[in-house]
Design an enzyme around this catalytic site. Structure first.
Site, PDB file in Angstrom:
ATOM      1  N   GLU A  81       0.820  -1.216   0.000  1.00 35.71           N
ATOM      2  CA  GLU A  81       0.000   0.000   0.000  1.00 35.71           C
ATOM      3  C   GLU A  81       0.853   1.265   0.000  1.00 35.71           C
ATOM      4  OE1 GLU A  81      -2.579   0.227   3.423  1.00 35.71           O
ATOM      5  OE2 GLU A  81      -1.101  -0.660   4.739  1.00 35.71           O
ATOM      6  N   CYS A 122      -7.290  -5.738  -1.223  1.00 38.64           N
ATOM      7  CA  CYS A 122      -8.305  -5.505  -0.196  1.00 38.64           C
ATOM      8  C   CYS A 122      -8.708  -4.033  -0.124  1.00 38.64           C
ATOM      9  CB  CYS A 122      -7.822  -6.002   1.155  1.00 38.64           C
ATOM     10  SG  CYS A 122      -6.282  -5.237   1.672  1.00 38.64           S
TER      11      CYS A 122
HETATM   12  C1  PEP Z   1      -5.915   0.254   1.923  1.00 43.30           C
HETATM   13  O1  PEP Z   1      -5.123   1.133   2.244  1.00 43.30           O
HETATM   14  O2  PEP Z   1      -6.245  -0.008   0.754  1.00 43.30           O
HETATM   15  C2  PEP Z   1      -6.567  -0.560   2.964  1.00 43.30           C
HETATM   16  C3  PEP Z   1      -7.321  -1.581   2.654  1.00 43.30           C
HETATM   17  O3  PEP Z   1      -6.360  -0.201   4.256  1.00 43.30           O
HETATM   18  P1  PEP Z   1      -7.148   0.957   5.029  1.00 43.30           P
HETATM   19  O4  PEP Z   1      -8.236   1.448   4.122  1.00 43.30           O
HETATM   20  O5  PEP Z   1      -7.650   0.349   6.285  1.00 43.30           O
HETATM   21  O6  PEP Z   1      -6.057   1.932   5.257  1.00 43.30           O
HETATM   22 MG    MG Z   2      -4.263   1.179   4.252  1.00 42.00          MG
END
Ligand code: PEP
Ligand code: MG
Length: 537
Positions: free
Chosen positions: A427, A498
């Protein structure tokens, strides 16, 4: 018409229930003399006792004895003659009942919260609850009982905390509207998990709408119609029917494998924020859990959850998923996810600062408590660990070493556990760029497009002025995704996604072409995503 961000799909039509922040400021209250102030105090205590007894009774029937016991404990504490005597003494010294309650309770809170013992610290938070309730009663401030709003309610608040959302009864709430938050804020995530339409970031909405107003919320376009005309009501009720019908038609994908037109098998998983959401994933036909955002367990409370509390949450999910894969992401705090009791100092650039795995590797005891709980829960299902916000190979090595250390400790203590695969969330641009190196250390990858988009485009995820740049279809972001998938394939490890983009219909053909194995989406998007995959090559 008010404009916001469409954060959870669907149309909600109903009457507004506005949840305002409680203003417990009592400075304007005038001292009415010792007798009157004491009488006021006793009336408030009696009302509190009555209210609490009724609530405890209700909880016993609907939630369980454990929750009711906490409230009954509040009664015992308040009826302690010492505490009441101190309040009366403050009144004799010239304080209003409100000031007496505040001063005495605050003194106990300070006393208890400085103690090492967990149970004593819990008493500080109990007394904080008692103080707020008494002040609310004394000041005549009305609160909304979220759990018992009538059918077709549109809930409006500045923001929804996890504890507020956990009281929501899906049957009665037709939409959620907030003043703050974007598509990836926790209110949005929770609304999508429950399948409730949501419009967020509507400026001043708690002031501009009154209780009982008829509203239409469009969770697709981010619109809120106040005082809608008859024709608007008809138009949206038709749209709502059509949407619900289309959703129902997706049931043909329930229980089916996710196979593309050319016969490649894929997986559609669900994202969850709390243990109970696992049921939503099962009910929506999810083949596993691709992201358990564990920070929600840490939020909205006075101190961190114990190893046993975490064990309970993780094992509940593992059992609910019946041996299907459950990917637990370790604590991802900092950035927009603040937790007061962790006392993280304010930073100029919190998104680039002390957060997620950086914080955890620097706070090993807290991290180990979580890792131990996950390892112990692993004996109840098919659990995997996922590391958030990784930027270097060293971080993965350090986390894996810590996990090994936890296994050894559990072994020595004779506690049952199971070793689990450790994967990495991709990410950050850095992680994508070194995904070939990370693949040597990781058992799997999951691409977090919410952050990857922000960091790659150098744009704040929640800043409306630059939101045009927050776009997952930008070539730079697509290249990062493609590179990650290719490097995972070359190393022979599975790769999922995700972030929200996993449910983005525009991207699915590309993701399939590059070979993404698993798509983890909000529970309410599982069947639609499976359909989109099944209709592609
Ligand atoms: C993302 O960054 O894509 C992720 C799934 O994590 P979050 O949205 O919880 O930061
Ligand atoms: Mg994230």
């Amino acid at each position: 018409m008010l404009k916001g961000i469409g954060a959870s799909q669907g149309y909600g039509i109903g009457r507004a229930v506005v949840i305002k922040d409680c203003n417990l400021d009592y400075k304007y209250v005038k001292y009415a003399g010792p007798e009157e102030e004491k009488a006021k105090l006793h009336r408030a205590v009696d009302a509190f006792v009555e209210e609490t007894k009724a609530l405890a009774q209700n909880l016993k029937q609907n939630a369980g004895d454990k929750e009711a016991e906490i409230l009954e404990g509040h009664l015992v504490m308040l009826q302690d003659p010492f505490m009441l005597a101190q309040m009366e003494e403050s009144i004799d010294n010239g304080m209003t009942a409100e000031a007496g309650v505040d001063t005495v309770c605050s003194m106990f809170i300070d006393m208890f919260s400085g103690v090492d013992d967990e149970l004593t610290r819990q008493r500080a938070s109990d007394i904080r609850d008692i103080k707020d309730s008494l002040l609310r009663i004394l000041l005549g401030v009305k609160t909304v009982d979220i759990a018992s709003v009538p059918k077709n309610s549109v809930l409006i608040a500045k923001d929804f905390t996890p504890s507020m959302t956990s009281q929501i009864n899906r049957e009665n709430v037709s939409a959620i509207i907030t003043e703050v938050g974007g598509v990836t804020s926790h209110s949005a995530i929770l609304a999508r998990a429950m399948g409730i339409p949501a419009v967020l970031s509507v400026v001043g909405v708690t002031e501009r709408i009154c209780d009982g107003d008829t509203l239409i919320a469009d969770g697709f376009k981010g619109k809120v119609f106040t005082s809608p005309s008859q024709s608007e009501l008809e138009e949206y009720s038709q749209k709502q029917q059509a949407y619900l019908k289309e959703k129902e038609s997706l049931n043909e994908y329930f229980g089916k494998p996710t196979v593309t037109k050319n016969g490649t098998v894929k997986k559609v998983y669900g994202n969850i924020g709390k243990a109970e959401d696992a049921q939503n994933v099962v009910q929506n036909g999810g083949e596993g859990i691709g992201l358990f955002r564990t920070e929600f367990l840490f939020m909205d409370r006075e101190h961190q959850p114990t190893e046993d509390e975490q064990l309970e949450a993780y094992s509940t999910v593992a059992k609910a998923m019946d041996n299907k894969e459950v990917i637990i992401r370790t604590l991802d705090i900092g950035g927009d996810k603040a937790i007061d009791y962790l006392c993280i100092e304010r930073e100029e650039n919190p998104f680039l600062g002390y957060r997620a795995i950086r914080y955890c590797l620097d706070n090993k005891e807290l991290y180990k408590t979580q890792l131990r709980a996950i390892l112990r829960a692993a004996q109840y299902g098919n659990i995997k660990i996922m590391l958030p916000l990784v930027t270097t190979v060293e971080e993965v090595k350090q986390a894996k070493a810590l996990i090994k250390e936890c296994c050894q400790e559990l072994e020595d203590e004779g506690l049952r556990y199971r070793e689990v695969p450790v994967g990495v969330m991709i990410e950050t641009p850095s992680a994508a760029l070194i995904s070939d190196l990370l693949a040597k250390e990781a058992a799997f990858f999951s691409i977090g497009t919410n952050d990857l988009t922000g960091y790659t485009m150098a744009v704040d995820r929640g800043n409306a002025k630059v939101s045009y740049l927050y776009d997952v279809t930008q070539p730079a972001v697509l290249r990062a995704i493609e590179m990650t998938i290719k490097n995972a394939k070359a190393a022979g490890i599975p790769v999922g996604m995700c972030g929200e983009a996993a449910a983005d219909e525009r991207l699915i053909p590309k993701l399939l072409e590059w070979g993404l194995d698993e798509f983890s989406v909000s529970p309410s998007s599982i069947l639609q995503t499976r359909k989109n995959i099944c209709l592609n090559d």
